[in-house]
Design a protein around this motif. Structure first.
Motif, PDB file in Angstrom:
ATOM      1  N   MET A   1       0.840  -1.213   0.000  1.00  0.00           N
ATOM      2  CA  MET A   1       0.000   0.000   0.000  1.00  0.00           C
ATOM      3  C   MET A   1       0.868   1.254   0.000  1.00  0.00           C
ATOM      4  O   MET A   1       1.870   1.329   0.712  1.00  0.00           O
ATOM      5  N   ILE A   2       0.450   2.221  -0.784  1.00  0.00           N
ATOM      6  CA  ILE A   2       1.153   3.506  -0.824  1.00  0.00           C
ATOM      7  C   ILE A   2       0.517   4.414   0.222  1.00  0.00           C
ATOM      8  O   ILE A   2      -0.687   4.712   0.171  1.00  0.00           O
ATOM      9  N   LYS A   3       1.333   4.842   1.173  1.00  0.00           N
ATOM     10  CA  LYS A   3       0.826   5.725   2.224  1.00  0.00           C
ATOM     11  C   LYS A   3       0.825   7.165   1.696  1.00  0.00           C
ATOM     12  O   LYS A   3       1.864   7.687   1.297  1.00  0.00           O
ATOM     13  N   ALA A   4      -0.358   7.793   1.677  1.00  0.00           N
ATOM     14  CA  ALA A   4      -0.473   9.125   1.071  1.00  0.00           C
ATOM     15  C   ALA A   4      -1.177  10.105   1.987  1.00  0.00           C
ATOM     16  O   ALA A   4      -1.997   9.720   2.839  1.00  0.00           O
ATOM     17  N   ILE A   5      -0.837  11.394   1.783  1.00  0.00           N
ATOM     18  CA  ILE A   5      -1.513  12.505   2.477  1.00  0.00           C
ATOM     19  C   ILE A   5      -1.986  13.484   1.415  1.00  0.00           C
ATOM     20  O   ILE A   5      -1.267  13.751   0.444  1.00  0.00           O
ATOM     21  N   ILE A   6      -3.194  13.991   1.585  1.00  0.00           N
ATOM     22  CA  ILE A   6      -3.738  15.002   0.673  1.00  0.00           C
ATOM     23  C   ILE A   6      -3.792  16.329   1.419  1.00  0.00           C
ATOM     24  O   ILE A   6      -4.369  16.403   2.515  1.00  0.00           O
ATOM     25  N   ILE A   7      -3.178  17.356   0.848  1.00  0.00           N
ATOM     26  CA  ILE A   7      -3.207  18.695   1.459  1.00  0.00           C
ATOM     27  C   ILE A   7      -3.880  19.647   0.480  1.00  0.00           C
ATOM     28  O   ILE A   7      -3.355  19.929  -0.602  1.00  0.00           O
ATOM     29  N   ASP A   8      -5.068  20.114   0.848  1.00  0.00           N
ATOM     30  CA  ASP A   8      -5.865  20.988  -0.024  1.00  0.00           C
ATOM     31  C   ASP A   8      -6.871  21.717   0.851  1.00  0.00           C
ATOM     32  O   ASP A   8      -7.517  21.095   1.700  1.00  0.00           O
ATOM     33  N   ASP A   9      -6.994  23.026   0.645  1.00  0.00           N
ATOM     34  CA  ASP A   9      -7.915  23.788   1.508  1.00  0.00           C
ATOM     35  C   ASP A   9      -9.378  23.557   1.140  1.00  0.00           C
ATOM     36  O   ASP A   9     -10.275  23.922   1.898  1.00  0.00           O
ATOM     37  N   GLU A  10      -9.655  22.945   0.002  1.00  0.00           N
ATOM     38  CA  GLU A  10     -11.038  22.670  -0.404  1.00  0.00           C
ATOM     39  C   GLU A  10     -11.409  21.235  -0.030  1.00  0.00           C
ATOM     40  O   GLU A  10     -10.841  20.277  -0.560  1.00  0.00           O
ATOM     41  N   ILE A  11     -12.378  21.099   0.868  1.00  0.00           N
ATOM     42  CA  ILE A  11     -12.801  19.771   1.344  1.00  0.00           C
ATOM     43  C   ILE A  11     -13.314  18.919   0.185  1.00  0.00           C
ATOM     44  O   ILE A  11     -13.007  17.728   0.090  1.00  0.00           O
ATOM     45  N   ASN A  12     -14.079  19.539  -0.723  1.00  0.00           N
ATOM     46  CA  ASN A  12     -14.619  18.795  -1.870  1.00  0.00           C
ATOM     47  C   ASN A  12     -13.499  18.237  -2.742  1.00  0.00           C
ATOM     48  O   ASN A  12     -13.577  17.113  -3.246  1.00  0.00           O
ATOM     49  N   ALA A  13     -12.440  19.050  -2.927  1.00  0.00           N
ATOM     50  CA  ALA A  13     -11.301  18.611  -3.741  1.00  0.00           C
ATOM     51  C   ALA A  13     -10.575  17.442  -3.065  1.00  0.00           C
ATOM     52  O   ALA A  13     -10.159  16.492  -3.734  1.00  0.00           O
ATOM     53  N   GLN A  14     -10.428  17.501  -1.745  1.00  0.00           N
ATOM     54  CA  GLN A  14      -9.817  16.404  -0.990  1.00  0.00           C
ATOM     55  C   GLN A  14     -10.580  15.099  -1.213  1.00  0.00           C
ATOM     56  O   GLN A  14      -9.997  14.070  -1.562  1.00  0.00           O
ATOM     57  N   ASN A  15     -11.899  15.184  -1.009  1.00  0.00           N
ATOM     58  CA  ASN A  15     -12.740  13.982  -1.097  1.00  0.00           C
ATOM     59  C   ASN A  15     -12.780  13.417  -2.511  1.00  0.00           C
ATOM     60  O   ASN A  15     -12.743  12.203  -2.707  1.00  0.00           O
ATOM     61  N   LEU A  16     -12.828  14.309  -3.493  1.00  0.00           N
ATOM     62  CA  LEU A  16     -12.870  13.866  -4.883  1.00  0.00           C
ATOM     63  C   LEU A  16     -11.576  13.143  -5.262  1.00  0.00           C
ATOM     64  O   LEU A  16     -11.607  12.095  -5.918  1.00  0.00           O
TER      65      LEU A  16
ATOM     66  N   SER B   1      -4.518  22.774   5.310  1.00  0.00           N
ATOM     67  CA  SER B   1      -3.551  23.877   5.379  1.00  0.00           C
ATOM     68  C   SER B   1      -2.138  23.324   5.401  1.00  0.00           C
ATOM     69  O   SER B   1      -1.919  22.138   5.702  1.00  0.00           O
ATOM     70  N   VAL B   2      -1.182  24.186   5.108  1.00  0.00           N
ATOM     71  CA  VAL B   2       0.233  23.798   5.143  1.00  0.00           C
ATOM     72  C   VAL B   2       0.627  23.375   6.554  1.00  0.00           C
ATOM     73  O   VAL B   2       1.293  22.354   6.748  1.00  0.00           O
ATOM     74  N   ASP B   3       0.216  24.148   7.549  1.00  0.00           N
ATOM     75  CA  ASP B   3       0.608  23.848   8.932  1.00  0.00           C
ATOM     76  C   ASP B   3       0.131  22.466   9.378  1.00  0.00           C
ATOM     77  O   ASP B   3       0.886  21.699   9.988  1.00  0.00           O
ATOM     78  N   LEU B   4      -1.115  22.145   9.062  1.00  0.00           N
ATOM     79  CA  LEU B   4      -1.640  20.821   9.421  1.00  0.00           C
ATOM     80  C   LEU B   4      -0.943  19.731   8.611  1.00  0.00           C
ATOM     81  O   LEU B   4      -0.698  18.634   9.106  1.00  0.00           O
ATOM     82  N   GLY B   5      -0.606  20.062   7.371  1.00  0.00           N
ATOM     83  CA  GLY B   5       0.106  19.115   6.519  1.00  0.00           C
ATOM     84  C   GLY B   5       1.477  18.775   7.079  1.00  0.00           C
ATOM     85  O   GLY B   5       1.899  17.607   7.059  1.00  0.00           O
ATOM     86  N   VAL B   6       2.183  19.767   7.574  1.00  0.00           N
ATOM     87  CA  VAL B   6       3.513  19.554   8.166  1.00  0.00           C
ATOM     88  C   VAL B   6       3.415  18.587   9.343  1.00  0.00           C
ATOM     89  O   VAL B   6       4.195  17.629   9.452  1.00  0.00           O
ATOM     90  N   VAL B   7       2.437  18.828  10.226  1.00  0.00           N
ATOM     91  CA  VAL B   7       2.233  17.960  11.397  1.00  0.00           C
ATOM     92  C   VAL B   7       1.933  16.533  10.949  1.00  0.00           C
ATOM     93  O   VAL B   7       2.486  15.561  11.471  1.00  0.00           O
ATOM     94  N   SER B   8       1.076  16.412   9.956  1.00  0.00           N
ATOM     95  CA  SER B   8       0.659  15.102   9.461  1.00  0.00           C
ATOM     96  C   SER B   8       1.828  14.335   8.827  1.00  0.00           C
ATOM     97  O   SER B   8       1.994  13.130   9.048  1.00  0.00           O
ATOM     98  N   ILE B   9       2.634  15.041   8.040  1.00  0.00           N
ATOM     99  CA  ILE B   9       3.783  14.390   7.388  1.00  0.00           C
ATOM    100  C   ILE B   9       4.779  13.893   8.433  1.00  0.00           C
ATOM    101  O   ILE B   9       5.300  12.775   8.336  1.00  0.00           O
ATOM    102  N   LYS B  10       5.035  14.707   9.449  1.00  0.00           N
ATOM    103  CA  LYS B  10       5.982  14.307  10.490  1.00  0.00           C
ATOM    104  C   LYS B  10       5.447  13.127  11.303  1.00  0.00           C
ATOM    105  O   LYS B  10       6.207  12.274  11.763  1.00  0.00           O
ATOM    106  N   LYS B  11       4.134  13.064  11.434  1.00  0.00           N
ATOM    107  CA  LYS B  11       3.509  11.983  12.207  1.00  0.00           C
ATOM    108  C   LYS B  11       3.461  10.672  11.412  1.00  0.00           C
ATOM    109  O   LYS B  11       3.801   9.608  11.923  1.00  0.00           O
ATOM    110  N   HIS B  12       3.061  10.747  10.141  1.00  0.00           N
ATOM    111  CA  HIS B  12       2.780   9.533   9.375  1.00  0.00           C
ATOM    112  C   HIS B  12       3.918   9.080   8.446  1.00  0.00           C
ATOM    113  O   HIS B  12       3.919   7.937   7.997  1.00  0.00           O
ATOM    114  N   GLU B  13       4.847   9.998   8.134  1.00  0.00           N
ATOM    115  CA  GLU B  13       5.940   9.690   7.201  1.00  0.00           C
ATOM    116  C   GLU B  13       5.419   9.018   5.923  1.00  0.00           C
ATOM    117  O   GLU B  13       5.710   7.852   5.648  1.00  0.00           O
ATOM    118  N   PRO B  14       4.659   9.764   5.123  1.00  0.00           N
ATOM    119  CA  PRO B  14       4.039   9.184   3.931  1.00  0.00           C
ATOM    120  C   PRO B  14       5.040   8.925   2.808  1.00  0.00           C
ATOM    121  O   PRO B  14       6.141   9.458   2.800  1.00  0.00           O
TER     122      PRO B  14
END
Length: 250
Positions: free
Chosen positions: A1-16, A37-50
């Motif tokens: 499985m490819i571990k991925a993170i989506i960073i986008d300020d539009e919720i609809n774009a994320q879900n799509l 947001s970028v800030d939340l993305g940074v936290v997520s990347i450091k936590k999950h190491e995608p």
């Protein structure tokens, strides 16, 4: 499985994007988090190491490019998602990175993911993203280096080292002033788009030349001679434009 993170300020774009990944690549992606947001993305990347981050460029508080300031070492690959922005896209292409134009279509997404899968683990992410930040900080006239995709990975070449580029089917041969050649796994049209347009000119369906290395033009033979002595054809359709550029820029 490819571990991925989506960073986008539009919720609809994320879900799509997540739904499209599930549809095109069933059981291949594990989207561990979606961030707006970028800030939340940074936290997520450091936590999950995608393995892979889908990163929107245009976001309200910080644009996507600012994300990389928060990492000393970049261990993840990036696919940018963006509405049309010529400057940003040119910088991304010059750095041999992938991007998807919104609205994202299935074929483009599929192609980008396949390219990601074909890359060697941890291959060149750090170098390419460092180059991207350099390219974003210079204007078109002062492009330092361009990353040309090759069969092995990519080749970093200063634009002022390029004598000319020649179409070779769906590939492009890059001739340098030191006599060496590199084969880019892109079309001449693609390469032409990422070269600085103040220095490079298409003179023929098969050739783009560096105007700085033109020695003379023979109007009878319709040939341009370069500093290394090579003579290249100028097509009838390109001749007037080429002459005008030479006369106005030199």
């Amino acid at each position: 499985m490819i571990k991925a993170i989506i960073i986008d300020d539009e919720i609809n774009a994320q879900n799509l994007l997540e739904k499209t990944l599930d549809k095109c690549f069933p059981n291949k992606f594990n989207v561990v988090e979606k961030c707006n947001s970028v800030d939340l993305g940074v936290v997520s990347i450091k936590k999950h190491e995608p393995d892979l981050v889908f990163l929107d460029i245009q976001m309200p508080e910080k644009n996507g490019f600012e994300l990389f300031k928060y990492f000393e070492v970049i261990k993840f690959e990036v696919i940018f998602t963006t509405a049309y922005n010529q400057f940003a896209i040119k910088a991304i292409k010059r750095s041999a990175l992938d991007y998807l134009l919104k609205p994202i279509n299935n074929q483009d997404l599929s192609d980008a993911v396949k390219k990601f899968e074909n890359k060697t683990k941890g291959s060149f992410a750090q170098k390419k993203l460092t180059l991207l930040l350099e390219n974003l900080n210079v204007n078109n006239q002062h492009v330092s280096k361009i990353a040309f995709p090759t069969v092995e990975g990519f080749e970093l070449i200063h634009s002022n080292q390029i004598l000319y580029c020649k179409a070779e089917s769906n590939y492009c041969c890059i001739k340098k002033i030191d006599g060496q050649t590199n084969m880019a796994t892109k079309t001449l049209k693609y390469v032409e788009e990422i070269l600085p347009d103040n220095s490079f000119k298409r003179i023929h369906k098969s050739y783009v030349i560096n105007l700085n290395y033109v020695v003379r033009y023979n109007k009878i033979n319709k040939e341009v001679e370069l500093t290394n002595g090579e003579k290249l054809p100028v097509s009838f359709r390109k001749e007037e434009e080429f002459i005008n550029v030479i006369l106005t820029s030199h």
